[in-house]
Design an enzyme around this catalytic site. Sequence first.
Site, short mmCIF file in Angstrom:
data_model
loop_
_atom_site.label_atom_id
_atom_site.label_comp_id
_atom_site.label_asym_id
_atom_site.label_seq_id
_atom_site.Cartn_x
_atom_site.Cartn_y
_atom_site.Cartn_z
N ASP A 49 0.83 -1.20 0.00
CA ASP A 49 0.00 0.00 0.00
C ASP A 49 0.87 1.26 0.00
OD1 ASP A 49 -2.04 -1.81 0.31
OD2 ASP A 49 -2.77 -1.00 2.21
N HIS A 205 3.73 -2.25 3.12
CA HIS A 205 3.72 -0.85 2.64
C HIS A 205 5.03 -0.54 1.92
CE1 HIS A 205 0.58 -0.96 5.64
NE2 HIS A 205 0.08 0.13 5.10
ZN LIG Z 1 -2.67 3.11 3.01
#
Ligand SMILES: [Zn+2]
Length: 249
Positions: A49, A205
């Site tokens: 992400d 991430h």
């Molecule tokens: Zn996010």
Amino acid sequence: MNPLVPIGSSLAAACAGLIAYGAVYPRAQLFGRTLCRTDSPRKLAITFDDGPNPAITPKLLDLLEKHNARATFFVVGRYVRECPEILRETAARRHLIANHTHTHPNLFWMSAVSIQAELQQCQEAIGAALNSNAKWFRPPFGFRNPWVVKTATELGLKTVMWTLIPGDWTPQPPEKLIGNLRPIADRVQSPVANASATGDVLCLHDGGHRALNADRTHTLKALEHWLPRWRDAGLEFVTIEQAVSTPAT
Ligand SMILES: [Zn+2]
């Protein structure tokens, strides 16, 4: 004392609890259907992400290629507009590009109209860079309200959550993240988990939602450690598209 007051308060507390569960719990289906798992214990869907991130994403692409691993990138539209070439490179290496809104707001407090604008603007940024639309979406922070999944569906987007989120969004020693990722290998070796019909969707991430160039060196290092070990344990690395559509090989 009015006897209805405590009953009303407990009812309100129960409702608040239910809403919090539906809004936050990653596998809750209260506010609409979401994809949380792969369809085989041998399939691991690695997802990233908050990118694209010039500081990490290109190095991550090289690492994934080295291990012949495909993944899914839930990108932030405003970063896509700043780094379209990284997005094109990610897609060229056969990873799946997915929608993570345009500015990464907490959608829980937003109206259906504002949610639609966030998703649509990210779709447009991806479309401008790749000339194709995303089909999958993950809400920022995983937060949903009754309009999030519905709005995504209206835009042709299926909503994706996760089974494991090891908390790599703050700088940390790689050893900590390596430890937090251990359940994946443990599960592969567990006869009970192997008998189940589903596998993990891992949420990592490659970027930071506050600014470009977030330091995610620990994420890179932890994957350097685990990718060959997961492969040796018999896991297949799949995109979200493959997580539910093709048999494990
Ligand atoms: Zn996010």
